[in-house]
Design an enzyme around this catalytic site. Structure first.
Site, PDB file in Angstrom:
ATOM      1  N   LYS A 137      17.222  12.598  -4.449  1.00  0.00           N
ATOM      2  CA  LYS A 137      16.250  11.975  -4.209  1.00  0.00           C
ATOM      3  C   LYS A 137      15.961  12.020  -2.471  1.00  0.00           C
ATOM      4  CE  LYS A 137      16.243  10.221  -8.512  1.00  0.00           C
ATOM      5  NZ  LYS A 137      16.373   8.880  -9.928  1.00  0.00           N
TER       6      LYS A 137
ATOM      7  N   GLN B 235      18.346   3.080  -9.718  1.00  0.00           N
ATOM      8  CA  GLN B 235      18.875   3.991 -10.231  1.00  0.00           C
ATOM      9  C   GLN B 235      18.873   3.138 -11.511  1.00  0.00           C
ATOM     10  OE1 GLN B 235      18.700   6.701  -9.611  1.00  0.00           O
ATOM     11  NE2 GLN B 235      19.840   7.302 -11.253  1.00  0.00           N
TER      12      GLN B 235
ATOM     13  N   ASP C 166       8.658   4.876 -11.661  1.00  0.00           N
ATOM     14  CA  ASP C 166      10.058   5.322 -12.169  1.00  0.00           C
ATOM     15  C   ASP C 166       9.107   5.153 -13.450  1.00  0.00           C
ATOM     16  OD1 ASP C 166      11.987   7.180 -11.831  1.00  0.00           O
ATOM     17  OD2 ASP C 166      13.363   5.004 -11.837  1.00  0.00           O
TER      18      ASP C 166
END
Ligand code: NDP
Length: 291
Positions: free
Chosen positions: A52, A96, A119
């Site tokens: 990412k 994460q 997200d």
């Protein structure tokens, strides 16, 4: 058979994002900035976060990586999040997953400022998505929708079977596919570990989206000719011929299923890169204050 190439498509879309950054960020205007928080040293999570961060470089975004030790408490992590929420030089961030067991994922999700939730896991954003508002969508389903759109896969009126009902993949992609949108307008069946007659259900799919986490679960005799297959799974399989001792395979037996499919994603190189590209799109939207 059409190979739905997530690497190639991502490269095209990322160039488009870079062009927007170059055009917009002149005269000392700062570029979009994405941060990632990682707790612990799970190698797979570290690899995902690395990819990412690399992708940010590719599109001219600034990026920050915040690494916390495995023993970080929930309160300490919430403090980190509070600081990120207040940082006006930061447009979006991700925490994460998975988190260590002693940290409540829901509490963390709820603490994220919805306007920085690239997200798309905060209930505000998930709810908006469910109601059809423009908002951050979870990156993997969003990446799949972008792929269906760019490859002009017809979804309207098709029977779409989604294998898996997780909050990050199965449930949101089922929702998006059933919406009155393009792509969308599909008739959706969600299957899970308690589903009866799974094979027959899969055989009736025009579009099959597999997100179970079981290597090569979908076999050739489970699909009909001409099916479109989106394989979300990323599983490690032992492979003594590989220098790493393993290789990555999807939830679909590619060799068998690709013989019958009209279009199929490979693993790796299918949904994985599209997920990161969707995250970049969401970061651009956060920066541009689109929602
Ligand atoms: P989860 O483990 O959260 O969910 C798996 C789902 O599959 C559950 O709903 C479960 O049912 C269902 N399931 C399990 N066994 C069966 C079975 N035998 N028959 C039917 N359904 C079954 O997984 P995720 O959604 O997080 O991830 C799925 C896969 O996608 C993984 O391989 C993961 O690594 C990959 N992934 C890939 C991403 C990418 O960018 N390409 C991003 C995210 C995930 P039940 O609810 O009943 O337990």
């Amino acid at each position: 058979m059409l190979l739905l190439d997530g690497n190639q498509l991502s490269s095209v879309i990322r160039k488009e994002i870079l062009a927007k950054v170059i055009q917009f960020c002149q005269n000392d205007i700062r570029p979009p900035h994405l941060a990632a928080v990682i707790v612990g040293d799970n190698p797979a999570s570290q690899a995902y976060v690395r990819n990412k961060m690399r992708a940010c470089e590719e599109v001219g975004f600034a990026s920050s990586l915040i690494k916390k030790a495995i023993g970080t408490t929930q309160t300490e992590l919430l403090d980190v999040i509070a600081k990120l929420n207040e940082d006006n030089q930061l447009d979006g961030y991700i925490v994460q997953l998975p988190l260590p067991r002693h940290i409540d994922e829901h509490a963390i999700n709820l603490a994220i400022n919805p306007s920085k939730d690239v997200d798309g896991f905060h209930p505000n954003n998930f709810g908006k998505m469910a109601l059809g508002f423009k908002t951050f969508q979870p990156a993997t389903p969003m990446g799949i929708m972008m792929m269906l759109d760019r490859y002009k896969i017809e979804t309207e009126g098709k029977h779409c079977v989604v294998l898996g009902r997780s909050n990050i993949v199965g449930t949101p992609i089922a929702l998006l596919m059933s919406k009155k949108t393009k792509p969308g307008n599909a008739t959706v069946t969600i299957a899970h570990s308690r589903t009866a007659n799974l094979k027959e259900i899969c055989q009736s799919a025009d579009i099959l989206i597999a997100a179970l986490g079981i290597p090569k679960f979908v076999k050739g005799d489970m699909v009909k000719d001409g099916v479109v297959v989106i394989d979300v799974g990323i599983n490690k399989m032992e492979d003594p011929n590989s220098s790493k001792g393993y290789r990555l395979v999807g939830d679909v037996d590619f060799d068998e299923v690709s013989k019958k499919a009209s279009a199929i994603t490979p693993v790796p190189g299918g949904v994985g890169p599209m997920t990161i590209t969707a995250l970049l799109e969401n970061t651009w939207s956060a920066y541009s204050k689109l929602f």
